[in-house]
Write a protein that holds these residues in place. Structure first.
Motif, PDB file in Angstrom:
ATOM      1  N   ILE A   1     -11.534  15.548  -1.340  1.00 52.36           N
ATOM      2  CA  ILE A   1     -12.755  16.292  -0.605  1.00 52.36           C
ATOM      3  C   ILE A   1     -12.143  17.439   0.096  1.00 52.36           C
ATOM      4  O   ILE A   1     -11.025  17.365   0.750  1.00 52.36           O
ATOM      5  N   ARG A   2     -12.606  18.555  -0.129  1.00 54.96           N
ATOM      6  CA  ARG A   2     -12.292  20.079   0.688  1.00 54.96           C
ATOM      7  C   ARG A   2     -13.198  20.060   1.873  1.00 54.96           C
ATOM      8  O   ARG A   2     -14.431  20.088   1.607  1.00 54.96           O
ATOM      9  N   ARG A   3     -12.661  20.088   3.054  1.00 49.94           N
ATOM     10  CA  ARG A   3     -13.185  20.168   4.229  1.00 49.94           C
ATOM     11  C   ARG A   3     -13.050  21.586   4.920  1.00 49.94           C
ATOM     12  O   ARG A   3     -11.854  22.097   4.908  1.00 49.94           O
ATOM     13  N   TYR A   4     -14.260  22.174   5.148  1.00 46.28           N
ATOM     14  CA  TYR A   4     -14.183  23.454   5.665  1.00 46.28           C
ATOM     15  C   TYR A   4     -15.063  23.666   6.947  1.00 46.28           C
ATOM     16  O   TYR A   4     -15.794  22.745   7.198  1.00 46.28           O
ATOM     17  N   TRP A   5     -14.634  24.540   7.768  1.00 41.49           N
ATOM     18  CA  TRP A   5     -15.395  24.734   9.058  1.00 41.49           C
ATOM     19  C   TRP A   5     -15.848  26.258   9.300  1.00 41.49           C
ATOM     20  O   TRP A   5     -15.242  27.137   8.552  1.00 41.49           O
TER      21      TRP A   5
END
Length: 188
Positions: A181-185
């Protein structure tokens, strides 16, 4: 050039939504919040049930509405062009459970297969980010599966900052994560 726009969910899109459902081949359409229909035993193929679901989507956006256990209030936006339903975005107002905190994030979006490749995902994400700003959220998380290059490009084009890529084994087994999973903010 498309003339698509973000709109509020409407029962008037039932026929086009059903066409989208056929394209997806599943009720699990990213960003659509169709899973709510199952919680309320609604068959979205029936016009009256579809109208009830649309009403529920509107209620979910109201802060005083209490959604079913484990679900966050959310605002759902539809991407439409004329009488055509093209996709949706959902903005969860909070990350109230482990799944949302770790995997789901604040925003989910999806474009029906026949409408992909036209910049509509960017329209959906940008609209959801604008809604988040309007609600006063300071930071929102958006995720995508590692193999979903198109979604990663959309998130990055809208200004998402990659926190990192987490392997499936880094999540609790009950979350059911099977791909990285790629997590972005986004800082709003």
């Amino acid at each position: 050039m498309t003339h698509a726009k973000l709109t509020q969910p409407s029962a008037g899109f039932h026929a086009s939504w059903l066409e989208s459902f056929q394209e997806w081949g599943t009720l699990d359409q990213d960003g659509s919040a169709a899973f709510l229909a199952a919680r309320y035993d609604l068959d979205l193929r029936e016009a009256s049930h579809f109208a009830q679901w649309v009403d529920l989507l509107h209620q979910m956006a109201v802060a005083s509405f209490r959604p079913p256990e484990g679900l966050a209030n959310q605002t759902t936006l539809w991407i439409t062009e004329g009488t055509d339903y093209l996709g949706a975005a959902s903005l969860r107002h909070s990350l109230l459970n482990e799944y949302l905190k770790e995997v789901g994030g604040h925003i989910g979006y999806g474009i029906r297969p026949s409408a992909r490749g036209k910049g509509l995902a960017k329209l959906a994400l940008a609209g959801a980010l604008e809604e988040a700003r309007g609600m006063g959220l300071k930071r929102v998380m958006v995720t995508c599966k590692q193999p979903n290059v198109a979604s990663a490009r959309t998130i990055e084009a809208c200004g998402g900052e990659l926190e990192g890529v987490r392997p499936p084994e880094s999540f609790s087994p009950e979350l059911g994560v099977t791909e990285p999973i790629r997590r972005y903010w986004f800082h709003l």
